[in-house]
Design a protein around this motif. Structure first.
Motif, PDB file in Angstrom:
ATOM      1  N   TYR B  33       0.850  -1.181   0.000  1.00 28.33           N
ATOM      2  CA  TYR B  33       0.000   0.000   0.000  1.00 28.33           C
ATOM      3  C   TYR B  33       0.891   1.239   0.000  1.00 28.33           C
ATOM      4  O   TYR B  33       1.899   1.298   0.703  1.00 28.33           O
ATOM      5  N   PHE B  35       1.020   5.565   0.224  1.00 30.03           N
ATOM      6  CA  PHE B  35       0.312   6.682   0.836  1.00 30.03           C
ATOM      7  C   PHE B  35       1.031   7.985   0.520  1.00 30.03           C
ATOM      8  O   PHE B  35       2.247   8.010   0.294  1.00 30.03           O
ATOM      9  N   TYR B  37       1.131  11.783   2.556  1.00 34.08           N
ATOM     10  CA  TYR B  37       0.730  12.588   3.703  1.00 34.08           C
ATOM     11  C   TYR B  37       1.277  13.996   3.529  1.00 34.08           C
ATOM     12  O   TYR B  37       2.332  14.201   2.941  1.00 34.08           O
ATOM     13  N   PHE B  47      -3.373  12.706   6.293  1.00 29.40           N
ATOM     14  CA  PHE B  47      -3.504  11.708   5.241  1.00 29.40           C
ATOM     15  C   PHE B  47      -4.112  12.334   3.995  1.00 29.40           C
ATOM     16  O   PHE B  47      -5.078  13.090   4.073  1.00 29.40           O
ATOM     17  N   ARG B  50      -4.447   6.776  -0.265  1.00 26.81           N
ATOM     18  CA  ARG B  50      -3.929   5.410  -0.123  1.00 26.81           C
ATOM     19  C   ARG B  50      -4.255   4.649  -1.404  1.00 26.81           C
ATOM     20  O   ARG B  50      -5.368   4.736  -1.921  1.00 26.81           O
ATOM     21  N   PHE B  91       4.997  13.789   2.260  1.00 20.29           N
ATOM     22  CA  PHE B  91       5.675  12.506   2.443  1.00 20.29           C
ATOM     23  C   PHE B  91       4.949  11.409   1.681  1.00 20.29           C
ATOM     24  O   PHE B  91       3.722  11.304   1.738  1.00 20.29           O
ATOM     25  N   SER B  95       3.533   0.623   2.951  1.00 21.12           N
ATOM     26  CA  SER B  95       3.289  -0.456   3.911  1.00 21.12           C
ATOM     27  C   SER B  95       3.136  -1.756   3.137  1.00 21.12           C
ATOM     28  O   SER B  95       2.420  -1.801   2.145  1.00 21.12           O
ATOM     29  N   THR B 102       5.350   1.014   8.514  1.00 24.36           N
ATOM     30  CA  THR B 102       5.150   1.946   7.417  1.00 24.36           C
ATOM     31  C   THR B 102       6.459   2.705   7.254  1.00 24.36           C
ATOM     32  O   THR B 102       6.999   3.237   8.229  1.00 24.36           O
ATOM     33  N   PHE B 104       8.465   5.759   5.529  1.00 27.04           N
ATOM     34  CA  PHE B 104       8.268   7.068   4.923  1.00 27.04           C
ATOM     35  C   PHE B 104       9.510   7.501   4.148  1.00 27.04           C
ATOM     36  O   PHE B 104      10.639   7.170   4.527  1.00 27.04           O
ATOM     37  N   GLY B 105       9.277   8.266   3.083  1.00 28.07           N
ATOM     38  CA  GLY B 105      10.382   8.937   2.421  1.00 28.07           C
ATOM     39  C   GLY B 105      10.842  10.125   3.244  1.00 28.07           C
ATOM     40  O   GLY B 105      10.239  10.450   4.279  1.00 28.07           O
TER      41      GLY B 105
END
Lengths: 114, 114
Positions: B33, B35, B37, B47, B50, B91, B95, B102, B104-105
């Motif tokens: 998944y 995402f 943000y 958020f 997704r 970001f 996941s 999860t 994050f970049g």
């Protein structure tokens, strides 16, 4: 409804002190995450709870870090014998169901270790 | 191993310009998944979207659109007719269905000037 809340918002600790950071997730949210966010960086995963079970703690940087969620709602992240490198924003997030769904973040606790 | 790369550290545009934020990911899982943000100056991550790995349809929500391409492992985010209120750090995150983390970049800081 109420979002994720964290307390305290700011914490200054002297090196070697223990600190406890609190997270109140959204009511009914099963999943709870803790992240560490250094200045100018993305959140880094620390640990994950599903209800009261800590299913992943692989991101905790050392055994000085400990998290709990004893009744499946409020969670506490404890850092023992704080070091300067622990200075960061600690973010808590909760999710309605599994970890693969969108997360709702709290405002974070900014920890400064002097 | 999971990895998310946001190569653009900072982007500056003038209001009403279109802007695309790049995201490249790595994963061994076939089910995952993605995402996006937004972290405004106030600090709380919000958020935005997704996507699951089986749904490559592009999505548009108002001025926001997302382009998911499995062939290039990219999940790019475009803001059309940018506004000053879009100024924030964005970001991208990943996941895996088989895990609990999860990732994050590092984020892309977007400045939109009036």
């Amino acid at each position: 409804g109420a979002g994720v809340s964290q307390s305290p918002r700011y914490k200054v600790a002297k090196r070697g002190q223990d600190v406890a950071l609190r997270c109140d997730p959204i009511s009914g949210h099963v999943s709870l995450f803790w992240y560490q966010q250094a200045l100018g960086q993305g959140p880094e995963f620390l640990t994950y709870f599903q209800n009261e079970a800590q299913l992943d703690k692989s991101g905790l940087p050392s055994d000085r870090f400990f998290a709990e969620r004893p009744e499946g709602s409020v969670s506490t992240l404890k850092i023992q014998r704080t070091q300067q490198e622990d200075s960061a924003v600690y973010l808590c997030a909760s999710s309605l169901a599994l970890q693969i769904y969108e997360q709702y973040f709290g405002p974070g606790t900014r920890l400064t270790v002097t | 191993a999971q990895k998310v790369t946001q190569a653009q550290t900072e982007i500056s545009v003038v209001e009403k310009e279109d802007v695309t934020l790049d995201c490249v990911y790595e994963t061994r899982d076939t089910t995952y998944y993605l995402f996006w943000y937004k972290q405004p100056p106030s600090g709380e991550l919000v958020f935005l979207i997704r996507r699951n790995s089986f749904d490559e349809q592009n999505e548009i929500s108002g001025r926001y659109s997302w382009n998911f391409q499995k062939s290039t492992s990219s999940f790019n985010f475009t803001i059309t007719a940018s506004q000053v209120v879009d100024s924030a750090v964005y970001f991208c995150a990943l996941s895996e269905a088989g895990g609990f983390k999860t990732i994050f970049g590092a984020g892309t800081r977007l400045f939109v000037k009036a």
